[in-house]
Design an enzyme around this catalytic site. Structure first.
Site, PDB file in Angstrom:
ATOM      1  N   LYS A   1     -13.187  -8.500   3.428  1.00  0.00           N
ATOM      2  CA  LYS A   1     -13.380  -9.867   3.904  1.00  0.00           C
ATOM      3  C   LYS A   1     -12.059 -10.593   4.138  1.00  0.00           C
ATOM      4  CE  LYS A   1     -16.498 -13.689   3.072  1.00  0.00           C
ATOM      5  NZ  LYS A   1     -16.691 -13.816   4.492  1.00  0.00           N
TER       6      LYS A   1
ATOM      7  N   GLY B   1      -7.152  -9.686  -2.168  1.00  0.00           N
ATOM      8  CA  GLY B   1      -6.776  -8.305  -1.860  1.00  0.00           C
ATOM      9  C   GLY B   1      -6.635  -8.051  -0.370  1.00  0.00           C
ATOM     10  N   CYS B   2      -7.560  -8.582   0.400  1.00  0.00           N
ATOM     11  CA  CYS B   2      -7.546  -8.365   1.848  1.00  0.00           C
ATOM     12  C   CYS B   2      -6.373  -9.080   2.505  1.00  0.00           C
ATOM     13  CB  CYS B   2      -8.862  -8.808   2.466  1.00  0.00           C
ATOM     14  SG  CYS B   2     -10.266  -7.839   1.857  1.00  0.00           S
ATOM     15  N   THR B   3      -6.033 -10.257   1.985  1.00  0.00           N
ATOM     16  CA  THR B   3      -4.877 -10.982   2.510  1.00  0.00           C
ATOM     17  C   THR B   3      -3.598 -10.221   2.191  1.00  0.00           C
ATOM     18  OG1 THR B   3      -6.041 -13.090   2.312  1.00  0.00           O
ATOM     19  CG2 THR B   3      -3.644 -13.187   2.457  1.00  0.00           C
TER      20      THR B   3
ATOM     21  N   ALA C   1      -3.486  -7.193   4.547  1.00  0.00           N
ATOM     22  CA  ALA C   1      -3.163  -7.575   5.928  1.00  0.00           C
ATOM     23  C   ALA C   1      -1.691  -7.976   6.041  1.00  0.00           C
ATOM     24  CB  ALA C   1      -4.068  -8.713   6.381  1.00  0.00           C
TER      25      ALA C   1
END
Length: 152
Positions: free
Chosen positions: A40, A45-47, A50
């Site tokens: 998401k 974690g995803c930030t 990315a």
């Protein structure tokens, strides 16, 4: 179906960050690819993942590779996410989870979260490595190392 090392990336279409139609045929089979599925936009974690791909993006480009991030977030969400963190690579919206199913990406955290899996392909679109880990920032060095092995 679950993609394995040695399989070819199947054709798929999706909306990109700008709401344009993306067709995998335009990149698969033309250059090495890092295709990463993440749960998401705007989660810690995803930030981190990315931003790590962003910080190493030039290294991937220098090796002739392209990075593509895929989650079930909308193109709108991707656009905000990409703008906020200045992400230079392609983000694709898989809102109906068709691409995730096509690749056979498993769910993580006891089936509660969409899985975090990175696929590395050679310039012919054949999967050379699959890295499945919820540890977000571990994907970038693994992907870069795999791309280096393919092109150097």
């Amino acid at each position: 179906m679950e993609l394995k090392v040695g399989d070819s990336i199947p054709n798929f279409t999706a909306k990109d960050t700008n709401g344009n139609d993306f067709d995998s045929k335009n990149v698969v089979g033309h250059k090495p690819l890092v295709i990463y599925f993440y749960p998401k936009d705007n989660t810690p974690g995803c930030t981190a993942q990315a931003c790590s791909f962003r910080d190493q993006y030039e290294d991937f480009k220098d090796l002739g590779a392209e990075v593509i991030g895929i989650s079930s977030d909308s193109a709108d969400s991707h656009q905000k996410f990409a703008k906020q963190y200045q992400l230079p690579f392609i983000l694709l919206s898989d809102s109906d989870k068709k691409i995730r199913k096509l690749f056979g990406v498993p769910t993580g955290m006891f089936g509660l979260l969409p899985g975090r899996v990175t696929y590395i392909t050679d310039k012919n679109g054949v999967v050379q490595m699959i890295f499945d880990s919820m540890l977000a920032t571990k994907h970038i060095p693994k992907a870069l190392s795999a791309i280096k092995k393919l092109v150097l």
